[in-house]
Design a protein around this motif. Structure first.
Motif, PDB file in Angstrom:
ATOM      1  N   ASN A 122       0.862  -1.182   0.000  1.00 47.97           N
ATOM      2  CA  ASN A 122       0.000   0.000   0.000  1.00 47.97           C
ATOM      3  C   ASN A 122       0.896   1.229   0.000  1.00 47.97           C
ATOM      4  OD1 ASN A 122      -2.225  -1.711   0.302  1.00 47.97           O
ATOM      5  ND2 ASN A 122      -2.151  -1.554   2.542  1.00 47.97           N
ATOM      6  N   ASN A 150      -4.210   1.286  -2.612  1.00 49.88           N
ATOM      7  CA  ASN A 150      -4.302  -0.009  -1.946  1.00 49.88           C
ATOM      8  C   ASN A 150      -3.966  -1.134  -2.914  1.00 49.88           C
ATOM      9  OD1 ASN A 150      -5.462   1.335   0.425  1.00 49.88           O
ATOM     10  ND2 ASN A 150      -7.297   1.539  -0.846  1.00 49.88           N
ATOM     11  N   ASP A 156      -6.949  -5.708  -8.329  1.00 51.14           N
ATOM     12  CA  ASP A 156      -7.957  -5.052  -7.491  1.00 51.14           C
ATOM     13  C   ASP A 156      -7.426  -3.771  -6.835  1.00 51.14           C
ATOM     14  OD1 ASP A 156      -6.162  -6.343  -5.870  1.00 51.14           O
ATOM     15  OD2 ASP A 156      -7.663  -7.187  -4.505  1.00 51.14           O
ATOM     16  N   GLN A 157      -6.417  -3.168  -7.442  1.00 51.76           N
ATOM     17  CA  GLN A 157      -5.886  -1.901  -6.926  1.00 51.76           C
ATOM     18  C   GLN A 157      -7.013  -0.887  -6.783  1.00 51.76           C
ATOM     19  OE1 GLN A 157      -2.064   0.081  -8.384  1.00 51.76           O
ATOM     20  NE2 GLN A 157      -3.581   1.385  -9.402  1.00 51.76           N
ATOM     21  N   SER A 158      -7.003  -0.147  -5.669  1.00 54.78           N
ATOM     22  CA  SER A 158      -8.052   0.845  -5.420  1.00 54.78           C
ATOM     23  C   SER A 158      -7.442   2.086  -4.776  1.00 54.78           C
ATOM     24  CB  SER A 158      -9.148   0.266  -4.520  1.00 54.78           C
ATOM     25  OG  SER A 158      -8.614  -0.063  -3.241  1.00 54.78           O
ATOM     26  N   ASP A 160      -8.107   5.575  -2.098  1.00 55.35           N
ATOM     27  CA  ASP A 160      -8.811   6.402  -1.115  1.00 55.35           C
ATOM     28  C   ASP A 160      -8.263   7.819  -1.251  1.00 55.35           C
ATOM     29  OD1 ASP A 160     -10.252   4.228   0.007  1.00 55.35           O
ATOM     30  OD2 ASP A 160      -8.488   3.687   1.193  1.00 55.35           O
TER      31      ASP A 160
END
Length: 243
Positions: A122, A150, A156-158, A160
């Motif tokens: 991360n 993340n 599935d990288q995301s 915030d």
């Protein structure tokens, strides 16, 4: 004229003629002559051809310390909405300056890495930029961004995202209002695009856009916020694990 008999010589009489000069009186001055007629004014000559403009001078050098304040890149913020007096507005502002004294305090200009249990990573980027040269007392017009990436590089990288804005928006009609908001969970329609991070140069780039309702921003009207980030972040060396 007076004739004077001098003497007789033989049969000739010699007369000496003497002239007695007499000075006459000055005559009366004559009348002054009349002034002559003024001549006709001559015609103005034609204007000459303008000379060629000289070459522009060389740009001056930046003041001492300027390059250090801007060398880590900038955050550009775009606002599209309605002012508190119900006038539609658009504003684009570039926050270019960063502190050269304090890199350790979040979120000035930093990258923090953490590792997940499955060995994925991360990234947390903390980036603060000032509108003008930073000042502890008088200058607090800033843009603060925290971007969490993340599971970096995974399918599935995301993301915030959080944004804090504090500055005055000045309009062409010489009116202004303050934007002073922390945008977090209340934002909607968040989009993070064009994300990239160069592991060699630490150059972080991405674009963002979101909407925020009237009750959650200083304009008291619905607001669209977008921006472009192009910065170089620093990563602290952890001395606690060094031999």
């Amino acid at each position: 004229m007076k004739l004077t008999l001098l003497r007789k010589i033989g049969m000739m009489v010699v007369l000496t003629i003497g002239l007695l000069s007499c000075e006459g009186e000055d005559g009366t001055n004559g009348l002054d002559g009349k002034d002559g007629i003024n001549g006709v004014d001559g015609k103005d000559g034609h204007d000459g051809v303008n000379g060629t403009d000289g070459a522009n001078g060389a740009d001056g050098t930046n003041g001492e310390g300027f390059d250090e304040l801007v060398k880590y890149g900038n955050i550009t913020i775009m606002l599209d909405g309605t002012r508190p007096d119900n006038i539609v507005f658009k504003d684009t502002t570039s926050f270019r300056f960063t502190s050269v004294l304090d890199y350790g305090e979040r979120p000035y200009n930093n990258l923090f890495r953490t590792e997940n249990a499955d060995k994925t990573n991360n990234y947390e980027f903390g980036v603060r930029r000032f509108l003008t040269a930073p000042d502890d007392t008088y200058q607090y017009s800033i843009s603060d961004i925290v971007l969490n990436v993340n599971r970096v590089g995974e399918a599935d990288q995301s993301f915030d995202f959080k944004l804090s804005l504090s500055y005055y928006v000045v309009s062409n009609d010489n009116k202004y209002f303050e934007i002073n908001n922390y945008f977090d969970s209340e934002i909607t329609n968040l989009e993070i695009t064009n994300y990239s991070f160069d592991e060699t140069t630490n150059n972080l780039k991405f674009s963002f856009a979101f909407d925020v309702a009237a009750v959650d921003n200083s304009t008291r009207n619905d607001l669209k916020v977008s921006g472009v980030v192009d910065v170089f972040v620093l990563e602290r060396i952890d001395t606690s694990v060094m031999p």
